[in-house]
Design a protein around this motif. Structure first.
Motif, PDB file in Angstrom:
ATOM      1  N   ARG A 161      44.578  54.138  39.620  1.00  0.00           N
ATOM      2  CA  ARG A 161      43.727  54.888  40.532  1.00  0.00           C
ATOM      3  C   ARG A 161      42.806  53.916  41.272  1.00  0.00           C
ATOM      4  NH1 ARG A 161      39.502  59.702  38.855  1.00  0.00           N
ATOM      5  NH2 ARG A 161      38.579  59.857  40.904  1.00  0.00           N
ATOM      6  N   THR A 162      42.727  54.061  42.577  1.00  0.00           N
ATOM      7  CA  THR A 162      41.797  53.256  43.366  1.00  0.00           C
ATOM      8  C   THR A 162      40.443  53.948  43.358  1.00  0.00           C
ATOM      9  OG1 THR A 162      43.557  52.448  44.797  1.00  0.00           O
ATOM     10  CG2 THR A 162      41.317  52.291  45.644  1.00  0.00           C
ATOM     11  N   THR A 163      39.400  53.188  43.032  1.00  0.00           N
ATOM     12  CA  THR A 163      38.052  53.747  43.052  1.00  0.00           C
ATOM     13  C   THR A 163      37.238  53.015  44.111  1.00  0.00           C
ATOM     14  OG1 THR A 163      37.264  52.258  41.329  1.00  0.00           O
ATOM     15  CG2 THR A 163      38.088  54.383  40.612  1.00  0.00           C
TER      16      THR A 163
ATOM     17  N   SER B  99      37.837  49.058  43.398  1.00  0.00           N
ATOM     18  CA  SER B  99      38.670  48.468  42.344  1.00  0.00           C
ATOM     19  C   SER B  99      39.835  49.385  42.006  1.00  0.00           C
ATOM     20  CB  SER B  99      37.838  48.206  41.083  1.00  0.00           C
ATOM     21  OG  SER B  99      37.404  49.424  40.519  1.00  0.00           O
ATOM     22  N   GLN B 100      40.732  48.865  41.182  1.00  0.00           N
ATOM     23  CA  GLN B 100      41.841  49.631  40.624  1.00  0.00           C
ATOM     24  C   GLN B 100      41.500  49.918  39.167  1.00  0.00           C
ATOM     25  OE1 GLN B 100      43.815  50.721  43.296  1.00  0.00           O
ATOM     26  NE2 GLN B 100      45.599  50.202  42.097  1.00  0.00           N
ATOM     27  N   GLN B 101      41.600  51.168  38.757  1.00  0.00           N
ATOM     28  CA  GLN B 101      41.344  51.576  37.376  1.00  0.00           C
ATOM     29  C   GLN B 101      42.567  52.321  36.855  1.00  0.00           C
ATOM     30  OE1 GLN B 101      38.422  50.659  35.860  1.00  0.00           O
ATOM     31  NE2 GLN B 101      37.958  49.665  37.798  1.00  0.00           N
ATOM     32  N   THR B 102      42.709  52.368  35.544  1.00  0.00           N
ATOM     33  CA  THR B 102      43.779  53.145  34.931  1.00  0.00           C
ATOM     34  C   THR B 102      43.162  54.332  34.224  1.00  0.00           C
ATOM     35  OG1 THR B 102      45.089  51.152  34.608  1.00  0.00           O
ATOM     36  CG2 THR B 102      45.713  53.087  33.319  1.00  0.00           C
ATOM     37  N   GLU B 103      43.640  55.514  34.576  1.00  0.00           N
ATOM     38  CA  GLU B 103      43.148  56.759  33.974  1.00  0.00           C
ATOM     39  C   GLU B 103      44.348  57.582  33.543  1.00  0.00           C
ATOM     40  OE1 GLU B 103      39.890  60.126  35.061  1.00  0.00           O
ATOM     41  OE2 GLU B 103      41.240  59.545  36.668  1.00  0.00           O
TER      42      GLU B 103
END
Length: 97
Positions: free
Chosen positions: A43-45, A34-38
């Motif tokens: 950020r791709t996880t 998934s794509q996350q925002t940090e």
């Protein structure tokens, strides 16, 4: 509180077996991407996690289609008493619509 919710695919799955106490159990490896925002940055996880379904859910999980996205809920626990490895214990899951 120890709860985990993750959308993943079943990458590999063992056949249904029974514990010495007679409880049905199925082990598997789940794959998540998934794509996350940090900190404001995308950020791709990607990860694989060992999972287990026991009891009533094991039968349904043992027949679930491989490679299909599911929403899983459950908790994390050590693989065994002396292990540092974690296993995702699946409490419920449903196909992603």
């Amino acid at each position: 509180m120890n709860q985990l919710a993750v959308r993943a695919q079943i990458l590999e799955r063992d056949i249904l077996r029974y514990t010495p106490a007679g409880i049905p159990i199925v082990s598997a490896i789940l794959q998540h991407q998934s794509q996350q925002t940090e900190a404001g940055v995308a950020r791709t996880t990607e990860f694989e996690i060992t999972a287990v379904a026991a009891g009533e859910i094991a039968g349904r999980f043992g027949q679930a289609e491989l490679g299909v996205a599911y929403d899983f809920t459950g908790f994390l626990a050590k693989k065994n008493r002396n292990s540092k490895s974690l296993v995702f214990h699946i409490i419920d899951f449903r196909a992603v619509a």
